[in-house]
Each structure stands twice: as C-alpha cells, then as structure tokens.
Scaffold this motif. Structure first.
Motif, PDB file in Angstrom:
ATOM      1  N   VAL A 205       0.881  -1.284  -0.071  1.00  0.00           N
ATOM      2  CA  VAL A 205       0.041   0.014  -0.138  1.00  0.00           C
ATOM      3  C   VAL A 205       0.992   1.154  -0.055  1.00  0.00           C
ATOM      4  CG1 VAL A 205      -1.998   1.470   1.504  1.00  0.00           C
ATOM      5  CG2 VAL A 205      -1.775  -1.306   1.141  1.00  0.00           C
ATOM      6  N   GLU A 206       0.776   2.089  -1.175  1.00  0.00           N
ATOM      7  CA  GLU A 206       1.832   3.133  -1.457  1.00  0.00           C
ATOM      8  C   GLU A 206       1.240   4.565  -0.769  1.00  0.00           C
ATOM      9  OE1 GLU A 206       4.540   5.368  -1.890  1.00  0.00           O
ATOM     10  OE2 GLU A 206       4.840   3.306  -2.592  1.00  0.00           O
ATOM     11  N   VAL A 311     -10.450  -1.142   6.003  1.00  0.00           N
ATOM     12  CA  VAL A 311      -9.999  -2.634   5.343  1.00  0.00           C
ATOM     13  C   VAL A 311      -9.335  -3.329   6.109  1.00  0.00           C
ATOM     14  CG1 VAL A 311      -9.070  -3.681   3.273  1.00  0.00           C
ATOM     15  CG2 VAL A 311     -10.590  -1.783   2.941  1.00  0.00           C
ATOM     16  N   VAL A 312      -8.296  -2.832   6.601  1.00  0.00           N
ATOM     17  CA  VAL A 312      -7.206  -3.200   7.429  1.00  0.00           C
ATOM     18  C   VAL A 312      -7.976  -3.898   8.729  1.00  0.00           C
ATOM     19  CG1 VAL A 312      -5.040  -3.093   8.817  1.00  0.00           C
ATOM     20  CG2 VAL A 312      -5.072  -2.335   6.700  1.00  0.00           C
ATOM     21  N   ARG A 337      -2.316 -10.521   0.874  1.00  0.00           N
ATOM     22  CA  ARG A 337      -1.440  -9.842   1.684  1.00  0.00           C
ATOM     23  C   ARG A 337      -1.678  -8.272   1.568  1.00  0.00           C
ATOM     24  NH1 ARG A 337       5.163  -9.833   2.240  1.00  0.00           N
ATOM     25  NH2 ARG A 337       5.406  -8.475   3.907  1.00  0.00           N
ATOM     26  N   LEU A 338      -1.854  -7.549   2.570  1.00  0.00           N
ATOM     27  CA  LEU A 338      -1.668  -6.123   2.508  1.00  0.00           C
ATOM     28  C   LEU A 338      -0.743  -5.672   3.320  1.00  0.00           C
ATOM     29  CD1 LEU A 338      -5.383  -4.773   2.352  1.00  0.00           C
ATOM     30  CD2 LEU A 338      -3.785  -4.779   0.344  1.00  0.00           C
ATOM     31  N   ALA A 339       0.204  -4.817   2.809  1.00  0.00           N
ATOM     32  CA  ALA A 339       1.359  -4.185   3.598  1.00  0.00           C
ATOM     33  C   ALA A 339       1.701  -2.776   3.608  1.00  0.00           C
ATOM     34  CB  ALA A 339       2.506  -5.039   3.570  1.00  0.00           C
ATOM     35  N   CYS A 340       2.168  -2.022   4.710  1.00  0.00           N
ATOM     36  CA  CYS A 340       2.519  -0.893   4.642  1.00  0.00           C
ATOM     37  C   CYS A 340       3.569  -0.699   5.810  1.00  0.00           C
ATOM     38  CB  CYS A 340       1.502   0.178   4.767  1.00  0.00           C
ATOM     39  SG  CYS A 340       1.753   1.938   4.193  1.00  0.00           S
ATOM     40  N   ASP A 341       4.086   0.482   5.815  1.00  0.00           N
ATOM     41  CA  ASP A 341       5.089   0.827   6.963  1.00  0.00           C
ATOM     42  C   ASP A 341       4.348   0.564   8.231  1.00  0.00           C
ATOM     43  OD1 ASP A 341       6.979   1.471   5.244  1.00  0.00           O
ATOM     44  OD2 ASP A 341       6.286   3.579   5.371  1.00  0.00           O
ATOM     45  N   ASP A 342       3.160   0.670   8.454  1.00  0.00           N
ATOM     46  CA  ASP A 342       2.554   0.536   9.853  1.00  0.00           C
ATOM     47  C   ASP A 342       1.517  -0.507   9.722  1.00  0.00           C
ATOM     48  OD1 ASP A 342       0.965   1.761   8.090  1.00  0.00           O
ATOM     49  OD2 ASP A 342      -0.026   3.145   9.422  1.00  0.00           O
TER      50      ASP A 342
END
Length: 379
Positions: A205-206, A311-312, A337-342
């Motif tokens: 996720v940008e 969503v998360v 999978r969904l990922a970001c810095d947090d």
C-alpha cells in the motif's frame, strides 16, 4: 451506493455489426515474409505475456485534412520516427487491451469489444485526440485476428492479447495538440499474466506516491498513468511484493486502484464493495462485468469510498473475508497480503474470487452461458 449504469456501459451494450459486415473496413496487404513454422512453433510453445507478436498489425493514419485514412492490415514491423515526433515529447497517447479467445469448437471470439472502443474515445477526448469510429475499431480487430488466426492459442489461460493504441505522430516542438496521429493494433499470443498461476498476490500500500489526482488523467487509459506507477512498483518488487495499491491523492486515505487493476472487497455479510469511480480510477471492463455478474446472482455490490484503515481493521476483525483485483490481462486474482510501513496483514482467501474467475473465463471461452451477450464472434 448501488451500481448505476454508466454512459460507457451503455455505449458498450449497443448492437455490434457482425464481423463479416465490418471485415472489409481495413484492407489486408500481402505479407512477404511471415514467420516460419519453426519460429511459430517456438513462440507458441512457451507463451509469456506481451513478449512475442504475431505476423500482422492494423494501422490507420489521421490528419486534419483527411480524417482517418489508409486503413490497412499490414506486416508487423518497426516504426520509423522523426526525433521531433510529438508523442516523444508531450506524451499524447492512449491505448486499450482486449483478447481474442479460441473456443473448443475452433471458433474465435472476443469479449465486450465496444467497451474498449468507447473507452478509447473517452480517453482520447481527455487527451485531445480525435475519435475513431466504432466501425473502424471493430474492422481493425476483426481484420487483424482473421489475418493472424493461427496465433490464437488453445491452451488453458491463453489468448491472443490485442493492444490498440493511438499516438501523436506529427513532428514539431510546441505545446499543442498534434495534427497527425497513428492508430495501431498489435497482437501478442499470450499465456497467464501472473506466472505463478491463480495464487494470491502480495500488495504494498503506497502512501508517498500517487498514480493520478483530482482533475488529472486517472480515468483515461494513457501511458502517463502507468509511468507514474513504475517507481513505487520497482521499490515494492524489490521488497518481494507483486503489486502496489494506490490511495487517493486528495486525502491519502481511500483506495483508488492497483497499478493496472481495480479492487474489490468481500464482506462477511456477503456484500461486495469496490471504490466508486471518482475521476482518478480507470473504469475497467472487467470491473464492470464483475459488478453486473454479481448483481445478476443477487449479490449486493456497493460503489463507495473505501478507507484503507477500515479494510485493515476489517481483515483483523473478520468483517472482510476476501479481497481481489481485476483487469483484462489478469482477469481476477486474489489479494493475499496487504502491507505498509504501519501494518502487515494476511487477507483470507475465499470462494468468491475463484467463482468470479470461473464464471468470467467460462463465458469468454464459451463454456458458460453468455446470458449478457458479451461475446462477439470474429470467425
């Protein structure tokens, strides 16, 4: 908000002339050196996606004096550019993507071609490119596929991918719309878009970069939108991710789309949510088809802003049971999978994504009843 039929969808549902009625719209020129049987067998035995090309291409030219003219199916060959060609400097270019499918009986079909024809002109209007008539679009597709019918593969998940595009071809340096354009359709025998098959993808996720913004060109299919997605995609791929999810440029909180695919979320109550078309999201043909398919089955489909934080949290609580992305190239693929810095969450893989994939590809391949009249016979 429930789905309301868009102008693009209404244009796509117009009656389509049969292939024989439009086939003569583009003249097929002789090909002195088509690929040999050995070259053909080598390409068809190892299908990638958009890597190799067939023998011919469709080509027409526009000038202010003559309109669209010199409409031909000609040998596929490199193009010659003057260094001052406008598209190289100002990016005035649009494109589409659709597929030709070989059915089990050997006949060849395509899927909702007027959607692509209408969207090409919709994108063109945004970039000050003159429209191409639906008859010319259909003639170019029919003529090219008939000339290159041997290049339509038979394997599961394979197709002849068709890439219509228009670019500014006048040579000048100055910021204005071009007075000359080329329309070309290239054809590429292709296998599945994702080489790992029907497996869930990992999505980054940008939050720093955006592919488009309010008042921009996000809902036009133009190369600039894809160019803006490349840097974050490179960075994400370096970290092991398959795709990038972009957020809205105004608030940086709601989902727009992936770099080249629309997004759907399946809820625990059986409803499905997809981001509403806000001017920055491409109105995908596959997106439109999924909405209509699900609604015909009684599924409640909502088009509304979809906050990434919601969503998360929904994944964590079980309120979100599946996520998937869709587009012409990939058709449908699960987001695992969904990922970001947090955050970094595993998204459940459920039955709806596979059901939609099976139904859509079944219709496209003639194995499931086409109750919507989406398929168009080329030959």
């Amino acid at each position: 908000m429930a789905h309301e039929t868009t102008e693009l969808e209404r244009e796509a549902d117009r009656p389509v002339p049969p292939a024989d009625a439009v086939a003569s719209g583009f003249e097929t020129l002789p090909h002195p050196h088509p690929k040999s049987e050995e070259q053909y067998a080598e390409q068809m035995s190892a299908l990638g996606f958009g890597v190799d090309f067939s023998d011919h291409m469709a080509h027409a030219t526009f000038t202010n004096e003559l309109g669209w003219h010199r409409k031909v199916i000609e040998p596929y060959a490199p193009l010659s550019f003057d260094p001052g060609t406008a598209v190289l400097h100002y990016g005035q270019e649009i494109f589409e993507g659709l597929k030709a499918y070989r059915h089990d009986d050997g006949s060849i079909w395509t899927f909702r071609p007027l959607y692509n024809a209408a969207r090409l002109n919709r994108s063109g209007a945004r970039l000050a490119i003159p429209p191409l008539s639906f008859d010319d679009f259909m003639a170019s597709i029919v003529g090219l596929v008939r000339a290159d019918q041997r290049w339509v593969p038979e394997g599961e998940g394979s197709s002849l991918y068709l890439r219509p595009f228009i670019f500014a071809s006048e040579s000048f340096l100055g910021v204005r719309a071009s007075a000359r354009y080329e329309y070309i359709v290239a054809a590429s025998p292709s296998g599945p878009y994702f080489t790992h098959g029907f497996q869930p993808i990992d999505v980054w996720v940008e939050r720093t970069y955006h592919r488009a913004g309010p008042g921009g060109m996000g809902d036009a299919k133009t190369g600039g939108n894809y160019a803006s997605s490349l840097l974050p995609k490179v960075k994400a791929h370096d970290e092991g991710f398959d795709e990038v999810m972009f957020l809205d440029a105004r608030t940086n909180t709601t989902i727009d789309e992936l770099g080249g695919m629309n997004v759907f979320v399946v809820m625990r109550d059986g409803s499905v949510i997809t981001p509403e078309l806000n001017g920055s999201i491409l109105p995908g043909c596959t997106r439109s088809s999924i909405i209509r398919l699900l609604e015909s089955e009684g599924t409640w489909v909502r088009e509304e802003p979809l906050a990434i934080d919601d969503v998360v949290r929904g994944v964590a609580s079980g309120a979100v049971t599946e996520m998937f992305a869709c587009g012409t190239a990939a058709v449908v693929t699960s987001i695992g999978r969904l990922a970001c810095d947090d955050f970094d969450v595993q998204v459940p893989v459920g039955p709806m994504t596979k059901h939609i994939y099976d139904e859509l590809t079944g219709i496209q391949l003639g194995r499931v009843e086409d109750k919507f009249g989406w398929c168009y016979r080329i030959m």
